[in-house]
Design an enzyme around this catalytic site. Structure first.
Site, PDB file in Angstrom:
ATOM      1  CG  MET A 110       3.932   0.951  -6.747  1.00 43.87           C
ATOM      2  SD  MET A 110       5.557   1.527  -7.329  1.00 43.87           S
ATOM      3  CE  MET A 110       5.400   1.185  -9.083  1.00 43.87           C
ATOM      4  CG  ASN A 111      -2.130   0.276  -8.386  1.00 45.06           C
ATOM      5  OD1 ASN A 111      -1.952  -0.198  -7.285  1.00 45.06           O
ATOM      6  ND2 ASN A 111      -3.256   0.859  -8.716  1.00 45.06           N
ATOM      7  CG  ASP A 112      -3.047   4.351  -9.947  1.00 43.12           C
ATOM      8  OD1 ASP A 112      -2.789   3.317 -10.559  1.00 43.12           O
ATOM      9  OD2 ASP A 112      -4.195   4.786  -9.786  1.00 43.12           O
TER      10      ASP A 112
ATOM     11  CD  GLN B 152      -3.874   3.490  -4.847  1.00 42.09           C
ATOM     12  OE1 GLN B 152      -4.738   2.643  -4.902  1.00 42.09           O
ATOM     13  NE2 GLN B 152      -3.835   4.401  -3.886  1.00 42.09           N
TER      14      GLN B 152
ATOM     15  NE  ARG C 185     -11.413   4.098  -9.766  1.00 41.00           N
ATOM     16  CZ  ARG C 185     -12.394   3.257 -10.080  1.00 41.00           C
ATOM     17  NH1 ARG C 185     -13.428   3.082  -9.290  1.00 41.00           N
ATOM     18  NH2 ARG C 185     -12.345   2.586 -11.220  1.00 41.00           N
TER      19      ARG C 185
HETATM   20  C1  FRU Z   1      -5.979   3.176 -11.622  1.00 36.98           C
HETATM   21  C2  FRU Z   1      -6.854   2.823 -10.434  1.00 36.98           C
HETATM   22  C3  FRU Z   1      -7.520   4.052  -9.834  1.00 36.98           C
HETATM   23  C4  FRU Z   1      -7.770   3.630  -8.422  1.00 36.98           C
HETATM   24  C5  FRU Z   1      -6.540   2.797  -8.118  1.00 36.98           C
HETATM   25  C6  FRU Z   1      -6.770   1.650  -7.187  1.00 36.98           C
HETATM   26  O1  FRU Z   1      -4.976   2.226 -11.841  1.00 36.98           O
HETATM   27  O2  FRU Z   1      -7.824   1.862 -10.801  1.00 36.98           O
HETATM   28  O3  FRU Z   1      -8.674   4.469 -10.511  1.00 36.98           O
HETATM   29  O4  FRU Z   1      -7.873   4.714  -7.557  1.00 36.98           O
HETATM   30  O5  FRU Z   1      -6.088   2.303  -9.363  1.00 36.98           O
HETATM   31  O6  FRU Z   1      -5.569   1.032  -6.858  1.00 36.98           O
END
Ligand code: FRU
Length: 469
Positions: free
Chosen positions: A39-41, A57, A159
């Protein structure tokens, strides 16, 4: 790949991976973390029809970055969360390499997602589409497709749309890289979320007298707090200095004034939002009660992440706790949302010289302490915090290289509030003037030991477990 194949793969990954991930002792007791995968953002954070929605994410298929999905949770109180249907899977050509970050808006009663369709080509090139999806009555999202192609003058790195309403119009900020490889924030306007006009660059490297300030700016978020227009953004490519910008990528903010008709954003200095080892890509929303709330990702996309031991258990990363933002002069203050106090169990109070105090349990716990003098906090002998007259120093050994790494905060430390959750520590300094957020991976039953001669008053609560339903 077809949506049903992607969903089948995700389902299988969850079913087969969940027991191993759930058994990991580093799994948080009350922070948000993915069932399996990476998981990220935080994405699409909004209070909609009274209920908080938070998407994220997510690569459910592997502990790796890649073609991201949007997972989805919701909550009535920012403390107890439940899983909601997957919001987006990267099934279409215009999002073949990921449904990248974005935001959510209430469009006349319809929950609408605005996100980036990320596309990579075989020759190494890439493009990005800004896309819409609308929630249906059954809770699923219907994709409406791209509404904006790459604007001219920029590379494929455009983005992370954050959208809001102002004077009856929709506005969007986008993170971007121009053809000279400078990071920027673009401002766009639309009457209907479909037809967008690029108004211009409102901030960035070599904009507004900033000088060279990074090759790419990610995840912008613009909102009004009191009299100020605050821009959160994550610049990539700032060289590390002795006491600041020491993470691979930064996450910070500017305060200023956005002149909408003139497309001018006059702003002050860039301040880091967090001084810890892991913090990136935060997103805010305006709650119904007027609070500006922030959730960040307690991670950094820098490769060191893959040395985290939870990877062996098939899951990676957590969100920060939800925080309330307030403005004091040109500085943001962050405090854990008051709802989190529900998690507190019985309180223990300790008072005395630091080194005479007994060690306290920090598996899932909250500490509030005042201190005068110097002292040292050892979080399970793994993460070390020193407080002296210069401020705070946070130390640990890098999981990949084994080398010692340090982060700093300068100022007079009077009070600390520390939220600990199995493998994370969030240190709020002087009632939220600054924060240090970090992951760490202690042995079972982690304890905090204090040394030094500071006079300490300490309140301690164990925090209850709060599994995502
Ligand atoms: C930030 C990022 C965003 C992108 C997303 C992809 O962590 O790089 O710029 O939309 O993660 O997972």
């Amino acid at each position: 790949m077809s949506e049903s194949r992607l969903l089948n793969q995700a389902l299988r990954a969850v079913l087969s991976g969940q027991p191993r991930a759930a058994a990991d002792r580093h799994r948080p007791a009350w922070h948000l973390a993915p069932t399996v995968g990476l998981m990220n953002d935080p994405n699409g954070f909004i209070q909609f029809n009274g209920r908080y929605v938070l998407c994220y994410q997510w690569n459910p298929l592997a502990c790796a970055h890649g073609a991201k999905f949007w997972g989805q949770w919701s909550s009535a109180d920012l403390v107890h969360w439940r899983h909601e249907p997957l919001a987006l899977a990267p099934a279409e050509e215009y999002e073949s390499h990921g449904c990248y970050s974005g935001s959510a808006v209430d469009n006349q009663g319809v929950l609408t997602l605005v996100y980036t369709g990320n596309v990579k080509f075989a020759d190494g090139g890439r493009t990005a589409w800004q896309c819409l999806a609308e929630q249906q009555s059954d809770g699923s999202f219907r994709k409406l497709g791209p509404v904006l192609a790459l604007p001219e003058g920029y590379t494929g790195h455009v983005r992370d749309p954050k959208v809001w309403q102002h004077d009856g119009q929709w506005y969007m900020v986008l993170g971007a890289q121009d053809q000279q490889l400078q990071g920027k924030v673009l401002l766009l306007r639309s009457a209907d979320l479909h037809d967008w006009t690029l108004l211009g660059e409102i901030a960035g490297s070599r904009v507004n007298g900033l000088g060279d300030f990074g090759y790419m700016w990610e995840c912008p978020d613009l909102f009004t707090l009191d009299d100020s227009d605050v821009l959160l953004v994550c610049p990539q490519g700032l060289p590390a200095e002795q006491y600041r910008w020491r993470n691979t990528f930064q996450s910070g903010y500017f305060c200023g004034t956005l002149d909408y008709p003139g497309v001018q954003y006059r702003h002050g200095d860039f301040h880091e939002l967090d001084h810890g080892f892991e913090f990136y890509a935060p997103q805010t929303t305006l709650a119904d009660d007027g609070r500006r709330l922030l959730i960040g990702w307690m991670g950094i996309p820098d490769g060191d992440e893959f040395a985290q031991p939870t990877r062996e258990h098939g899951w990676m990363h957590t969100m920060t706790c939800p925080r309330e933002l307030t403005l004091h002069g040109d500085r943001l203050r962050q405090r854990p949302v008051r709802e989190l106090q529900q998690l507190r169990g019985q309180e223990t109070q300790l008072r005395g010289i630091a080194e005479n105090l007994p060690a306290v349990d920090i598996g899932s716990a909250e500490l509030e302490l005042t201190l005068t003098g110097s002292c040292h906090f050892s979080f399970a002998d793994t993460l070390h915090l020193s407080a002296d007259r210069h401020g705070l120093t946070l130390r640990r050994h890098n999981l990949r290289s084994g080398e010692e790494e340090t982060r700093y905060w300068h100022g007079e430390v009077r009070q600390l509030r520390i939220l600990c959750d199995r493998s994370s520590v969030e240190i709020f300094i002087n009632d939220g003037d600054a924060v240090m957020s970090s992951r760490y991976f202690p042995q079972p039953e982690p304890r905090l030991r204090l040394t030094g001669n500071a006079q300490i008053t300490l309140r301690h609560w164990r925090l209850q477990q709060c599994v995502i339903e």
